[in-house]
Every structure is written in C-alpha cells, then in structure tokens.
Design a protein around this motif. Sequence first.
Motif, PDB file in Angstrom:
ATOM      1  N   ASP A 259     -50.334 -16.035  -5.955  1.00 35.82           N
ATOM      2  CA  ASP A 259     -48.956 -16.766  -5.809  1.00 35.82           C
ATOM      3  C   ASP A 259     -47.928 -15.916  -6.286  1.00 35.82           C
ATOM      4  O   ASP A 259     -47.535 -15.796  -7.618  1.00 35.82           O
ATOM      5  CB  ASP A 259     -49.188 -17.916  -7.083  1.00 35.82           C
ATOM      6  CG  ASP A 259     -48.136 -18.914  -7.021  1.00 35.82           C
ATOM      7  OD1 ASP A 259     -46.973 -18.617  -6.479  1.00 35.82           O
ATOM      8  OD2 ASP A 259     -48.310 -19.817  -7.567  1.00 35.82           O
TER       9      ASP A 259
ATOM     10  N   ASN B 243     -45.005 -19.192  -8.980  1.00 35.60           N
ATOM     11  CA  ASN B 243     -44.746 -20.686  -9.271  1.00 35.60           C
ATOM     12  C   ASN B 243     -45.939 -21.407  -9.738  1.00 35.60           C
ATOM     13  O   ASN B 243     -47.030 -21.900  -8.848  1.00 35.60           O
ATOM     14  CB  ASN B 243     -44.282 -21.239  -7.912  1.00 35.60           C
ATOM     15  CG  ASN B 243     -44.058 -22.796  -7.920  1.00 35.60           C
ATOM     16  OD1 ASN B 243     -43.880 -23.175  -9.104  1.00 35.60           O
ATOM     17  ND2 ASN B 243     -43.970 -23.466  -7.064  1.00 35.60           N
ATOM     18  N   THR B 244     -46.609 -21.312 -10.838  1.00 33.28           N
ATOM     19  CA  THR B 244     -48.003 -21.387 -11.351  1.00 33.28           C
ATOM     20  C   THR B 244     -47.819 -22.466 -12.162  1.00 33.28           C
ATOM     21  O   THR B 244     -48.910 -22.952 -13.080  1.00 33.28           O
ATOM     22  CB  THR B 244     -48.530 -20.314 -12.073  1.00 33.28           C
ATOM     23  OG1 THR B 244     -47.661 -19.659 -12.961  1.00 33.28           O
ATOM     24  CG2 THR B 244     -48.756 -18.931 -10.928  1.00 33.28           C
ATOM     25  N   GLY B 245     -46.756 -22.941 -12.802  1.00 30.81           N
ATOM     26  CA  GLY B 245     -46.582 -24.101 -13.782  1.00 30.81           C
ATOM     27  C   GLY B 245     -46.612 -23.634 -15.117  1.00 30.81           C
ATOM     28  O   GLY B 245     -46.401 -24.352 -16.083  1.00 30.81           O
TER      29      GLY B 245
ATOM     30  N   ASP C 201     -52.067 -36.416 -16.410  1.00 30.41           N
ATOM     31  CA  ASP C 201     -51.710 -35.793 -15.141  1.00 30.41           C
ATOM     32  C   ASP C 201     -52.845 -35.881 -13.919  1.00 30.41           C
ATOM     33  O   ASP C 201     -52.464 -36.054 -12.675  1.00 30.41           O
ATOM     34  CB  ASP C 201     -51.181 -34.461 -15.073  1.00 30.41           C
ATOM     35  CG  ASP C 201     -49.887 -34.390 -15.973  1.00 30.41           C
ATOM     36  OD1 ASP C 201     -49.182 -35.276 -16.025  1.00 30.41           O
ATOM     37  OD2 ASP C 201     -49.773 -33.492 -16.797  1.00 30.41           O
TER      38      ASP C 201
ATOM     39  N   THR D 269     -56.169 -32.911  -5.202  1.00 35.77           N
ATOM     40  CA  THR D 269     -55.914 -31.249  -4.924  1.00 35.77           C
ATOM     41  C   THR D 269     -57.117 -30.841  -5.258  1.00 35.77           C
ATOM     42  O   THR D 269     -58.045 -30.923  -6.203  1.00 35.77           O
ATOM     43  CB  THR D 269     -54.846 -30.778  -6.141  1.00 35.77           C
ATOM     44  OG1 THR D 269     -53.562 -31.622  -6.058  1.00 35.77           O
ATOM     45  CG2 THR D 269     -54.482 -29.558  -5.653  1.00 35.77           C
TER      46      THR D 269
ATOM     47  N   TYR E   3     -59.208 -27.296  -4.859  1.00 29.39           N
ATOM     48  CA  TYR E   3     -59.379 -25.844  -5.046  1.00 29.39           C
ATOM     49  C   TYR E   3     -60.646 -25.584  -4.446  1.00 29.39           C
ATOM     50  O   TYR E   3     -61.735 -25.378  -5.038  1.00 29.39           O
ATOM     51  CB  TYR E   3     -59.021 -25.394  -6.590  1.00 29.39           C
ATOM     52  CG  TYR E   3     -57.857 -25.637  -7.085  1.00 29.39           C
ATOM     53  CD1 TYR E   3     -56.799 -24.756  -7.118  1.00 29.39           C
ATOM     54  CD2 TYR E   3     -57.449 -26.800  -7.521  1.00 29.39           C
ATOM     55  CE1 TYR E   3     -55.517 -24.803  -7.644  1.00 29.39           C
ATOM     56  CE2 TYR E   3     -56.184 -27.305  -8.036  1.00 29.39           C
ATOM     57  CZ  TYR E   3     -55.402 -26.247  -8.059  1.00 29.39           C
ATOM     58  OH  TYR E   3     -54.103 -26.568  -8.715  1.00 29.39           O
TER      59      TYR E   3
ATOM     60  N   THR F 170     -54.024 -30.662  -0.489  1.00 19.98           N
ATOM     61  CA  THR F 170     -53.818 -31.736  -1.088  1.00 19.98           C
ATOM     62  C   THR F 170     -54.291 -32.928  -0.171  1.00 19.98           C
ATOM     63  O   THR F 170     -53.684 -32.572   1.075  1.00 19.98           O
ATOM     64  CB  THR F 170     -52.421 -31.890  -1.577  1.00 19.98           C
ATOM     65  OG1 THR F 170     -52.014 -31.080  -2.536  1.00 19.98           O
ATOM     66  CG2 THR F 170     -52.182 -33.211  -2.224  1.00 19.98           C
TER      67      THR F 170
ATOM     68  N   ARG G 150     -49.883 -25.455  -2.997  1.00 21.22           N
ATOM     69  CA  ARG G 150     -49.917 -24.059  -3.819  1.00 21.22           C
ATOM     70  C   ARG G 150     -50.751 -24.145  -5.101  1.00 21.22           C
ATOM     71  O   ARG G 150     -50.413 -25.454  -5.769  1.00 21.22           O
ATOM     72  CB  ARG G 150     -48.351 -23.883  -4.156  1.00 21.22           C
ATOM     73  CG  ARG G 150     -48.270 -22.586  -4.858  1.00 21.22           C
ATOM     74  CD  ARG G 150     -46.716 -22.272  -5.174  1.00 21.22           C
ATOM     75  NE  ARG G 150     -45.898 -21.913  -3.851  1.00 21.22           N
ATOM     76  CZ  ARG G 150     -45.917 -20.951  -3.206  1.00 21.22           C
ATOM     77  NH1 ARG G 150     -46.601 -20.042  -3.659  1.00 21.22           N
ATOM     78  NH2 ARG G 150     -45.180 -20.766  -2.068  1.00 21.22           N
TER      79      ARG G 150
ATOM     80  N   ASN H 197     -51.470 -24.471  -8.953  1.00 17.80           N
ATOM     81  CA  ASN H 197     -50.928 -24.659 -10.065  1.00 17.80           C
ATOM     82  C   ASN H 197     -51.803 -24.222 -11.336  1.00 17.80           C
ATOM     83  O   ASN H 197     -52.820 -24.732 -11.689  1.00 17.80           O
ATOM     84  CB  ASN H 197     -50.548 -26.248 -10.332  1.00 17.80           C
ATOM     85  CG  ASN H 197     -49.708 -26.317 -11.867  1.00 17.80           C
ATOM     86  OD1 ASN H 197     -50.215 -25.980 -12.867  1.00 17.80           O
ATOM     87  ND2 ASN H 197     -48.654 -27.032 -11.884  1.00 17.80           N
TER      88      ASN H 197
ATOM     89  N   GLU I  46     -51.472 -23.607 -14.422  1.00 15.28           N
ATOM     90  CA  GLU I  46     -51.879 -24.243 -15.671  1.00 15.28           C
ATOM     91  C   GLU I  46     -52.833 -25.343 -15.427  1.00 15.28           C
ATOM     92  O   GLU I  46     -53.803 -25.462 -16.459  1.00 15.28           O
ATOM     93  CB  GLU I  46     -50.556 -24.664 -15.934  1.00 15.28           C
ATOM     94  CG  GLU I  46     -50.546 -25.556 -17.498  1.00 15.28           C
ATOM     95  CD  GLU I  46     -49.228 -25.951 -17.968  1.00 15.28           C
ATOM     96  OE1 GLU I  46     -49.101 -26.371 -19.073  1.00 15.28           O
ATOM     97  OE2 GLU I  46     -48.106 -25.863 -17.179  1.00 15.28           O
ATOM     98  N   ASN I  47     -52.789 -26.130 -14.385  1.00 18.41           N
ATOM     99  CA  ASN I  47     -53.676 -27.190 -14.276  1.00 18.41           C
ATOM    100  C   ASN I  47     -55.107 -26.731 -13.944  1.00 18.41           C
ATOM    101  O   ASN I  47     -56.225 -27.195 -14.524  1.00 18.41           O
ATOM    102  CB  ASN I  47     -53.114 -28.151 -13.113  1.00 18.41           C
ATOM    103  CG  ASN I  47     -51.980 -28.914 -13.490  1.00 18.41           C
ATOM    104  OD1 ASN I  47     -51.587 -29.046 -14.573  1.00 18.41           O
ATOM    105  ND2 ASN I  47     -51.225 -29.657 -12.401  1.00 18.41           N
TER     106      ASN I  47
END
Length: 575
Positions: free
Chosen positions: A127, A131-133, A518, A537, A539, A547, A557, A559, A561-562
Amino acid sequence: MTKLQNQFLTKEQTIRSTTWGHHFIFLNCLLAILSGFTYVYGAPQTESFISFVYLIATWLGQISFLVFLCFLIFFFPLTFIGNFKVYRIISIVVAFLLHILLLVDAKLFLSLKVHLSWSVVSLMIRDLTFNTGLNFNFMYIAIPLVIFLELVFARLATREIYRQEVRNNYFPAIVMTVVTACFITSHGIYIWADASNYEKITNLRSVYPAHYPMTAKSFLTTHGWIEDITAQGNGSSTSNIAYPLTEIKFEEKNVQKNIVTIFINGLSYSDLDADTTPNLIKLKMDNLSFENHFLPYDDLYNNLFASWFGLPIQYEEIFTSHSVENVSNDVMQKEEYLMRGFISAVNGAQGEKLARMTGMNTNNKLKNLSSDIVLLNEAADFIEKNSEHRMAVTLSLNSLLNMNSIEAHKRHLKLLDSQINKFLSKLEEMNLTDRTMIIISSSMGNKFIGGTSIYSKKKQRVPFIIINPDAENKGVTRNVLTSSFDINPTIAVEILGVTTPCVNYGIGDDVLALEQRDYIPTTQGNNLLLISQDAVTIYKRNGKVVTTTEEEIRPARANLENLIRAMRDFNRFKK
C-alpha cells in the motif's frame, strides 16, 4: 613507499571513523531514548510501584540495547571502509532511517499496540500510498527534524575528535553504566515476575520493540535446573495460552437470575415471517432484538464454541484437549448454578465432542435426544423439577439441519415455532420468567440459502432475541453488529455480575452495553474476514483483498488499522 603511506592513511581513517562513530552513536542513543518514551506513554497503566520501576528500567535498558545492537550490525563494520568522509555520510543516512523506523513503530504501538513485523511491513509496501487507516502526518515534521539533528550530531562528533585539549568527561560513562544496569535489572525483575506469576509486570512484556525478556522457565532450563518440557514432544500444552488474561472478579447480583439459551440451528433471519414463525416474530417485537447478528463460521460446532467461550476457533483444540472451562462456567460453579445442556438430532461422536467442549461430559450434564420436540419436553421437565435452584440451561435444536427440502424445512420450522412458544409458556407458568434471562438465536444458518460470495451474509445473519425481566429492554430493536462471540460476555456481565473487562476473557462484548462497532472479525480457512454492516472484507493468504456482497465480489484496498486490530484480537490470549 606510496603503498605504506596508503596503508597508514587507511588505518588512520579507520581509527578516526571508529572514534567519531562512538560519539555519534552516543548522541543517537540519547535521541532514541527520548523517542522511546513514547512507549512508556502508550503502555498500560502500571498498578504497582515495582511494575512502574520495571517499565522505566526496560525503557532505558531496551532502547539503549537496540542502539548498541545497531552499532555492532551497521556502524562498526562500516568503519573498515577506510574513508572517514564516506563513513560519516553513510552513518548519517543509516541513523536517519533507523530513527524513522523507530518512529513508525512507536506510531503503530500508540494506535494499535503492535510493533513492526514482516507482515506489517509487507502491507505497507503493497500500500505505497500509505492509505492504511493510520495517520502518518507527523512525519512531515519528524523527517526534517531528524535530518537536522543527525547533521548536528555529526558536527558535534567531528568537533569532539578534533578537540585539542584533553579532558575527563565522565558523562558518557555514567549514562552507559546506568542503562546497562537498567537492562540487567529489567530482565531480573521479569524473571521474578514470571516465576511468581506477577501479571502486573508480565502483561508489560510486549510494550517495547524487539523485546524478548528471559522467563523463569527459560532461565532455569538454560542452566539445567529443570527439564525442557517442550523438547520432549508431549504435544500441545496450555503454557503458551493466557486465559483469562487477568483474575476474574464478580459481584453477586441483588436478584439471582437463571439463564436459558435456545439455539434453533438451521434458522436464518430471513426465515422469520408471519405465516411460518408468528411466535418468534412476536417475541422479537416484544423483547430486545438485535437485527444484525452474524455467525462467524459456516459450521455448527465452530459457532457453538464461539458462543460458549467468546473466542475464535483457533483456541478450540487446546481448550478441549485440556478441559479449559470458560469464564461463565467457572463463576457459575462458584455460585452453585445447576448447569445442563440438551442437544437433539446429532450423532454420538458430535455429542461427545460438544460434551468435552462445554465441560458437560460428566454426570450426564449434556443429554443427546432424538428430536427437538423430545428435547423441549425433557428440558421443561428438568427446569420444573429444579425450579428452586439457580440454573443455566442450554438447548441446541438441530432437526432443521436434517431436512432434505425447502418445504420440509419450512414445515418443521412452523412446528418448532409453536413448540418453543409452548416451552416458554411453561416457564411462565412456573413463575420463572421474572428471574430468568432467555436468549434465542441460532448457531447455523439455513443450508438452503445459497450465494455466490465466500461468506453469505443472508445465510449467516440469524435472529438474536433476549427476553430479559428488566422493563427497559422490552420492545427494543437494536441495529449494532453482534455475533456469537458476544453471547458468553453478555451472560458473564448481565447474569453473573463479572466486573473484569470482557477483553480479558473473549473477543466479544456485553451486547446490552454495546455501542456500534465497525466490523466482526472471523476466519475461513486461511482467509481473514471482517464482517461490516454493508459488506464482508476478505484478506486472502496471498495478500489480495476483496470486498463481497450477495451480488458481487470486487477488489479492495487493505486497511492496515482494521487488519492489525483483528489479528491482535485473535492472538490476544497467546503468549
């Protein structure tokens, strides 16, 4: 002659580089210790003086040790380049990169309580837009500041080696003595804490990066005082599992409630309608109903384990093989609850597996019956005979899973709806409903509901109804995301009065106090799934992210953090 001069100059350049490197590393050590205070700030609150001493000693010792390690790995070998100017330039660049890595790791720890690892780095590399959260805007200030400080440190180190007067500067020696003493002290304290199971210190183990403190077991094994049990190949053990994370504390409720849990397996939320399930519809409208309740797994046994322990299936094998009891069971035994389980329409092997998992494999605590109707009658008789006792009764109705057509499924569901209503009416006649919490849900969706996606939300969305004597929970509908992981914590808090935070014994929450979340984390094979309100989502093991909805599958993409939060939840009880 020229060759000798070159050798002399190279040796002189190497000596100068080594001397300069010592001063430069010392200044960077002070900067790293200052940056490392972030870990002290983000660490769990220390609950005793000795744990605070351990936290501070480890901060000074571990950070300075990492700097010393970097000196041995990077800076010392570079001195043999034999060019003082090139050595300084390379050292400044390397020091800058290492400080940036430390700052990124500190940010990850502050936000997610994890450290840099190969998996995290690979996610960041994939990434490239970051844009990773996570918010890395602080780097706009940190990068020029670190560059400036490195140039200043290089200048000070150069000035130090060219200083003419000789002076006795004891400050570096004092600092190095203090940090070395802190390093030894922190490991000594941890050995003691591990030997005495002092959790206020052992819980701080993962605060600092690349920190692997010596444990009492490893220390004694190394010195031959105890045998290395892991080397004997005795199979799995609970020594690498910490469950629960802390001592479970509870306060006895003013009104002691019973708990009756009914799993109508084979029932999805979409099966509820006024013609087939009028009584379940009425129960849903008149009591507390959670409209977005999802099963984490597409397997009956896995979902029952998730409900029983509030934990992912990764812990099932070791918990079952070592007869680990869930928190609710343990408290119920202390409170002298009468615990019974009733299951229907499963083969003997499955029944034995469930009995071992629930700890009801002694004294016929778990009954395996031929059909749902027989089960409901036997359960009602048992409750009536023991109405004076505090009870925890679990019913697992499985006949729907054995239906061979949609029509047969619908007919049996209609019959089951009326029989469950009769069962609840019997409880009301016994005057038990005013002191009994009744949970109605499912541990397996309707097998006739298909779907093109890897995870079918339509199938895995099931009813979740709580019939609670408390008046404020009547006729309430909530849209928060809930799952099987939440059932055990809800029982622990609402029925048993457990005051220990839910994170210490499960990955779910008490749904009566739950705010919106979330996603719900789960796994399917080698895939990690995050179930949200709108989609799922996924992985995948190969690094791809998609998704899914009931209609389509599209690339997504990651995330960071999640993803890391979910991984941390799954590994929370692993040492």
